[in-house]
Write a protein that holds these residues in place. Structure first.
Motif, PDB file in Angstrom:
ATOM      1  N   ARG A   5       0.824  -1.214   0.000  1.00  0.00           N
ATOM      2  CA  ARG A   5       0.000   0.000   0.000  1.00  0.00           C
ATOM      3  C   ARG A   5       0.854   1.259   0.000  1.00  0.00           C
ATOM      4  O   ARG A   5       0.352   2.348  -0.166  1.00  0.00           O
ATOM      5  CB  ARG A   5      -0.920  -0.015   1.214  1.00  0.00           C
ATOM      6  CG  ARG A   5      -2.054  -1.025   1.070  1.00  0.00           C
ATOM      7  CD  ARG A   5      -2.996  -0.870   2.210  1.00  0.00           C
ATOM      8  NE  ARG A   5      -2.266  -1.047   3.451  1.00  0.00           N
ATOM      9  CZ  ARG A   5      -2.629  -1.825   4.438  1.00  0.00           C
ATOM     10  NH1 ARG A   5      -3.739  -2.497   4.350  1.00  0.00           N
ATOM     11  NH2 ARG A   5      -1.910  -1.931   5.528  1.00  0.00           N
ATOM     12  N   ARG A   6       2.154   1.143   0.213  1.00  0.00           N
ATOM     13  CA  ARG A   6       3.026   2.310   0.248  1.00  0.00           C
ATOM     14  C   ARG A   6       3.751   2.468  -1.086  1.00  0.00           C
ATOM     15  O   ARG A   6       4.822   3.009  -1.156  1.00  0.00           O
ATOM     16  CB  ARG A   6       4.007   2.199   1.413  1.00  0.00           C
ATOM     17  CG  ARG A   6       3.225   1.967   2.702  1.00  0.00           C
ATOM     18  CD  ARG A   6       3.664   2.533   3.953  1.00  0.00           C
ATOM     19  NE  ARG A   6       4.144   3.839   4.089  1.00  0.00           N
ATOM     20  CZ  ARG A   6       3.418   4.909   4.408  1.00  0.00           C
ATOM     21  NH1 ARG A   6       2.114   4.801   4.488  1.00  0.00           N
ATOM     22  NH2 ARG A   6       3.967   6.067   4.618  1.00  0.00           N
ATOM     23  N   ARG A   7       3.140   1.962  -2.130  1.00  0.00           N
ATOM     24  CA  ARG A   7       3.734   2.046  -3.461  1.00  0.00           C
ATOM     25  C   ARG A   7       2.681   2.553  -4.442  1.00  0.00           C
ATOM     26  O   ARG A   7       1.547   2.084  -4.450  1.00  0.00           O
ATOM     27  CB  ARG A   7       4.249   0.681  -3.905  1.00  0.00           C
ATOM     28  CG  ARG A   7       4.812   0.675  -5.324  1.00  0.00           C
ATOM     29  CD  ARG A   7       5.406  -0.668  -5.666  1.00  0.00           C
ATOM     30  NE  ARG A   7       5.796  -0.759  -7.049  1.00  0.00           N
ATOM     31  CZ  ARG A   7       6.947  -0.320  -7.536  1.00  0.00           C
ATOM     32  NH1 ARG A   7       7.819   0.264  -6.747  1.00  0.00           N
ATOM     33  NH2 ARG A   7       7.235  -0.441  -8.815  1.00  0.00           N
ATOM     34  N   ILE A   8       3.091   3.481  -5.261  1.00  0.00           N
ATOM     35  CA  ILE A   8       2.254   3.958  -6.364  1.00  0.00           C
ATOM     36  C   ILE A   8       2.865   3.371  -7.626  1.00  0.00           C
ATOM     37  O   ILE A   8       4.062   3.563  -7.890  1.00  0.00           O
ATOM     38  CB  ILE A   8       2.252   5.495  -6.430  1.00  0.00           C
ATOM     39  CG1 ILE A   8       1.636   6.077  -5.161  1.00  0.00           C
ATOM     40  CG2 ILE A   8       1.515   5.972  -7.682  1.00  0.00           C
ATOM     41  CD1 ILE A   8       1.769   7.593  -5.051  1.00  0.00           C
ATOM     42  N   ILE A  48       5.904  17.829  -3.685  1.00  0.00           N
ATOM     43  CA  ILE A  48       5.186  16.559  -3.865  1.00  0.00           C
ATOM     44  C   ILE A  48       6.146  15.381  -3.690  1.00  0.00           C
ATOM     45  O   ILE A  48       5.856  14.426  -2.969  1.00  0.00           O
ATOM     46  CB  ILE A  48       4.502  16.504  -5.253  1.00  0.00           C
ATOM     47  CG1 ILE A  48       3.374  17.523  -5.321  1.00  0.00           C
ATOM     48  CG2 ILE A  48       4.006  15.089  -5.560  1.00  0.00           C
ATOM     49  CD1 ILE A  48       2.844  17.766  -6.717  1.00  0.00           C
ATOM     50  N   LEU A  49       7.306  15.469  -4.341  1.00  0.00           N
ATOM     51  CA  LEU A  49       8.292  14.394  -4.256  1.00  0.00           C
ATOM     52  C   LEU A  49       8.796  14.228  -2.825  1.00  0.00           C
ATOM     53  O   LEU A  49       8.960  13.111  -2.332  1.00  0.00           O
ATOM     54  CB  LEU A  49       9.453  14.668  -5.205  1.00  0.00           C
ATOM     55  CG  LEU A  49       9.097  14.734  -6.689  1.00  0.00           C
ATOM     56  CD1 LEU A  49      10.309  15.165  -7.509  1.00  0.00           C
ATOM     57  CD2 LEU A  49       8.541  13.415  -7.185  1.00  0.00           C
ATOM     58  N   SER A  50       9.020  15.334  -2.163  1.00  0.00           N
ATOM     59  CA  SER A  50       9.471  15.316  -0.774  1.00  0.00           C
ATOM     60  C   SER A  50       8.426  14.652   0.124  1.00  0.00           C
ATOM     61  O   SER A  50       8.764  13.842   1.003  1.00  0.00           O
ATOM     62  CB  SER A  50       9.750  16.741  -0.308  1.00  0.00           C
ATOM     63  OG  SER A  50      10.060  16.786   1.057  1.00  0.00           O
ATOM     64  N   ASP A  51       7.166  14.977  -0.096  1.00  0.00           N
ATOM     65  CA  ASP A  51       6.087  14.378   0.695  1.00  0.00           C
ATOM     66  C   ASP A  51       6.009  12.862   0.464  1.00  0.00           C
ATOM     67  O   ASP A  51       5.787  12.096   1.407  1.00  0.00           O
ATOM     68  CB  ASP A  51       4.740  15.018   0.361  1.00  0.00           C
ATOM     69  CG  ASP A  51       4.617  16.446   0.874  1.00  0.00           C
ATOM     70  OD1 ASP A  51       5.455  16.872   1.697  1.00  0.00           O
ATOM     71  OD2 ASP A  51       3.674  17.135   0.443  1.00  0.00           O
ATOM     72  N   GLU A  53       8.507  10.891  -0.434  1.00  0.00           N
ATOM     73  CA  GLU A  53       9.677  10.315   0.236  1.00  0.00           C
ATOM     74  C   GLU A  53       9.458  10.233   1.745  1.00  0.00           C
ATOM     75  O   GLU A  53       9.730   9.205   2.372  1.00  0.00           O
ATOM     76  CB  GLU A  53      10.922  11.155  -0.035  1.00  0.00           C
ATOM     77  CG  GLU A  53      11.509  10.975  -1.410  1.00  0.00           C
ATOM     78  CD  GLU A  53      12.713  11.863  -1.618  1.00  0.00           C
ATOM     79  OE1 GLU A  53      13.681  11.375  -2.213  1.00  0.00           O
ATOM     80  OE2 GLU A  53      12.697  13.043  -1.180  1.00  0.00           O
ATOM     81  N   ARG A  54       9.008  11.329   2.314  1.00  0.00           N
ATOM     82  CA  ARG A  54       8.803  11.401   3.766  1.00  0.00           C
ATOM     83  C   ARG A  54       7.787  10.354   4.230  1.00  0.00           C
ATOM     84  O   ARG A  54       7.902   9.796   5.314  1.00  0.00           O
ATOM     85  CB  ARG A  54       8.352  12.807   4.165  1.00  0.00           C
ATOM     86  CG  ARG A  54       8.403  13.067   5.648  1.00  0.00           C
ATOM     87  CD  ARG A  54       8.205  14.522   6.064  1.00  0.00           C
ATOM     88  NE  ARG A  54       7.347  15.353   5.246  1.00  0.00           N
ATOM     89  CZ  ARG A  54       7.775  16.196   4.298  1.00  0.00           C
ATOM     90  NH1 ARG A  54       9.059  16.322   4.046  1.00  0.00           N
ATOM     91  NH2 ARG A  54       6.927  16.925   3.608  1.00  0.00           N
TER      92      ARG A  54
END
Length: 113
Positions: A5-8, A48-51, A53-54
């Motif tokens: 679930r932590r993958r798009i 967006i990318l930072s979010d 990753e975090r």
């Protein structure tokens, strides 16, 4: 499971709303002409990318496409480099109407397809 679930699988980015064509299944060109310039800002993409990753979310592929022509973004190559720097294992693709001029040297290290 929780890891899945932590993958798009595919994250679609729309670099630009502008387009030079007037395709029947898309937003009419007359409507686009009256819209203010709408390009994805590097700072917004970086956030967006930072979010992602975090939050520990991985992304299988980033696809640059949408209702606009990605090649009309003034720095689509910079956006690709930004994504590549944050998610080096992700696949990068671009869907284009192929009416733009592309310098082949810009492709190296940016898009996979």
């Amino acid at each position: 499971d929780a890891v899945a679930r932590r993958r798009i699988e595919v994250f679609q980015l729309e670099p630009s709303y502008h387009c030079s064509l007037d395709c029947p299944g898309c937003v009419p060109l007359a409507v686009r002409r009256h819209a203010p310039p709408q390009h994805l800002e590097a700072g917004r993409l970086d956030k967006i990318l930072s979010d992602l990753e975090r939050a520990g979310i991985t992304v299988g592929a980033f696809d640059f496409q949408g209702h606009g022509e990605p090649l009309l973004h003034p720095d689509v190559w910079g956006l690709a480099r930004l994504v590549r720097s944050r998610f080096p294992a992700s696949y990068l693709s671009m869907t284009t109407n192929a009416h733009g001029v592309v310098d082949p040297s810009r492709l190296a290290g940016s898009f996979d397809e």
